[in-house]
Design an enzyme around this catalytic site. Structure first.
Site, short mmCIF file in Angstrom:
data_model
loop_
_atom_site.label_atom_id
_atom_site.label_comp_id
_atom_site.label_asym_id
_atom_site.label_seq_id
_atom_site.Cartn_x
_atom_site.Cartn_y
_atom_site.Cartn_z
N GLY A 11 0.97 -1.20 -0.03
CA GLY A 11 0.06 -0.08 -0.04
C GLY A 11 0.85 1.19 0.09
CB SER A 13 0.02 3.61 -4.72
OG SER A 13 -0.95 3.14 -4.02
CG ASP A 62 -6.58 -8.59 -3.36
OD1 ASP A 62 -6.25 -8.07 -2.17
OD2 ASP A 62 -7.60 -9.18 -3.65
CG ASN A 89 0.92 1.05 5.03
OD1 ASN A 89 0.83 1.65 6.06
ND2 ASN A 89 0.59 1.43 3.65
CB SER A 141 -5.21 1.49 13.90
OG SER A 141 -6.31 2.26 14.20
CE1 TYR A 154 -8.38 -0.03 9.36
CE2 TYR A 154 -8.65 0.81 11.43
CZ TYR A 154 -8.22 0.67 10.41
OH TYR A 154 -6.78 1.62 10.03
CE LYS A 158 -5.38 -1.48 10.48
NZ LYS A 158 -4.23 -1.59 9.56
P1 NAP Z 1 -4.87 5.02 2.17
O1 NAP Z 1 -4.64 6.51 1.86
O2 NAP Z 1 -6.40 4.53 1.85
O3 NAP Z 1 -4.14 4.15 1.06
C1 NAP Z 1 -4.34 2.53 1.21
C2 NAP Z 1 -3.20 1.98 0.22
O4 NAP Z 1 -3.20 0.63 0.34
C3 NAP Z 1 -3.10 2.50 -1.10
O5 NAP Z 1 -1.64 2.46 -1.66
C4 NAP Z 1 -3.67 1.19 -1.88
O6 NAP Z 1 -3.51 1.02 -3.07
C5 NAP Z 1 -3.30 0.00 -0.79
N1 NAP Z 1 -4.38 -1.20 -0.74
C6 NAP Z 1 -5.67 -0.89 -0.51
N2 NAP Z 1 -6.22 -2.33 -0.67
C7 NAP Z 1 -5.17 -2.98 -0.96
C8 NAP Z 1 -5.11 -4.37 -1.42
N3 NAP Z 1 -6.21 -5.52 -1.27
N4 NAP Z 1 -3.91 -4.82 -1.98
C9 NAP Z 1 -3.06 -4.03 -1.95
N5 NAP Z 1 -2.89 -2.86 -1.82
C10 NAP Z 1 -4.04 -2.31 -1.21
O7 NAP Z 1 -4.70 4.54 3.66
P2 NAP Z 1 -3.56 5.02 4.79
O8 NAP Z 1 -4.52 6.17 5.43
O9 NAP Z 1 -2.57 5.47 4.18
O10 NAP Z 1 -3.46 3.85 5.66
C11 NAP Z 1 -2.42 2.88 5.43
C12 NAP Z 1 -2.43 1.94 6.77
O11 NAP Z 1 -2.41 2.61 7.84
C13 NAP Z 1 -3.49 1.08 6.76
O12 NAP Z 1 -3.32 -0.18 7.18
C14 NAP Z 1 -4.63 1.86 7.75
O13 NAP Z 1 -5.34 0.79 8.20
C15 NAP Z 1 -3.59 2.16 8.76
N6 NAP Z 1 -4.06 3.34 9.45
C16 NAP Z 1 -4.51 4.49 9.11
C17 NAP Z 1 -4.81 5.34 9.77
C18 NAP Z 1 -5.49 6.80 9.23
O14 NAP Z 1 -5.79 7.67 10.20
N7 NAP Z 1 -5.18 7.19 7.95
C19 NAP Z 1 -4.81 5.36 11.04
C20 NAP Z 1 -4.31 4.10 11.78
C21 NAP Z 1 -4.07 3.16 10.81
P3 NAP Z 1 -4.16 1.68 -4.29
O15 NAP Z 1 -3.65 3.20 -4.40
O16 NAP Z 1 -3.88 1.06 -5.67
O17 NAP Z 1 -5.72 1.87 -3.91
#
Ligand code: NAP
Length: 242
Positions: A11, A13, A62, A89, A141, A154, A158
């Site tokens: 993840g 990108s 995936d 991630n 998380s 979720y 986590k």
């Molecule tokens: P995001 O902006 O939605 O980005 C998600 C990333 O994961 C993208 O690169 C996406 O690829 C990739 N992805 C999603 N589903 C996938 C799959 N089935 N196979 C391969 N890649 C996949 O998310 P984020 O906020 O950066 O979160 C990153 C991590 O941190 C996650 O595990 C999330 O639960 C955790 N987290 C986030 C927060 C927050 O507040 N943002 C808080 C706590 C934990 P594409 O670009 O191709 O769609």
């Protein structure tokens, strides 16, 4: 083959994963960028990493697909000549109160956010054991620590990552493989774009949401400087969980 260390970030990108990729590239790592489908974002991340002078390549698969994960890890090790850091991630949300949560949304989140860590770590660890070194970082998380109404799937995933992290740390420490988790608070990415930042900030001691770079710095610490740190859950949440 290069002398640079190699990091594979799922993840990467967009959002937190992308920031981690950039931070580790600045520390000299070659980077394998995993993503699900957003070619434009993945290509931009790869180009930005290459501009930093490291090798970078995108891998579209995936993370909920066991065989695809095994193939991707194998391809990365062949292409980059090893694997030093794996950041599990990639993640998704499918929120809803439990009474209305269907099995499809349960399984999608468990498979993408938790089973993926098994699918990726299993082949990665085989190479790390042979190298007698490695570092795995699982993106948990605060929700895995505290629970959150509307996120039973979720939170379960986590929290599962935390148990997974501590167990692998115990099993693999003697092989010089460190395994840690990060528990981000609310971080400004596409995942949280519907939250009102001002309203959320009121509840956070540091009075702001986190940025992806805040998490990336913690990843760099665990990967590069945290040589005596394993089995930990590092909260990076502005003090939300105290
Ligand atoms: P995001 O902006 O939605 O980005 C998600 C990333 O994961 C993208 O690169 C996406 O690829 C990739 N992805 C999603 N589903 C996938 C799959 N089935 N196979 C391969 N890649 C996949 O998310 P984020 O906020 O950066 O979160 C990153 C991590 O941190 C996650 O595990 C999330 O639960 C955790 N987290 C986030 C927060 C927050 O507040 N943002 C808080 C706590 C934990 P594409 O670009 O191709 O769609």
């Amino acid at each position: 083959m290069t002398d640079n260390k190699v990091a594979l970030i799922t993840g990467a990108s967009r959002g937190i994963g992308r920031a981690c990729a950039i931070e580790l590239a600045k520390a000299g790592y070659n980077i394998a960028v995993s993503y699900a489908g957003n070619d434009e974002a993945a290509n931009k991340t790869v180009a930005d990493l290459q501009d930093l002078g490291v090798k970078a390549k995108a891998y579209k698969f995936d993370v909920a697909d066991k065989d695809a994960c095994a193939k991707a890890v194998e391809d990365v090790i062949t292409e980059f000549g090893g694997l030093d850091v794996l950041v599990n991630n990639a993640g998704i949300t499918r929120d809803g109160l439990f009474l209305r949560m269907n099995a499809e949304n349960w399984e999608a989140v468990i498979n993408t956010n938790l089973s993926s860590a098994f699918y990726m770590s299993n082949p990665a660890i085989k190479t790390m054991v042979k190298q007698r070194s490695g570092c795995i970082i699982n993106m948990s998380s605060i929700v895995g620590v505290m629970g959150n109404a509307g996120q039973a799937n979720y939170a379960a995933a986590k929290a599962g990552l935390i148990g997974f992290t501590k167990t692998l740390a115990k099993e693999l420490g003697s092989r010089n493989i460190r395994v840690n988790a990060i528990a981000p608070g609310f971080i400004q990415t596409d995942m949280t774009k519907d939250l009102d930042p001002t309203k959320m900030a009121e509840h956070i001691p540091l009075k702001r949401l986190g940025m992806p770079e805040d998490i990336a710095k913690a990843v760099k610490f665990l990967a590069v400087d945290g040589e005596y740190v394993t089995g930990q859950v590092l909260g990076v949440d502005g003090g939300l969980v105290i």
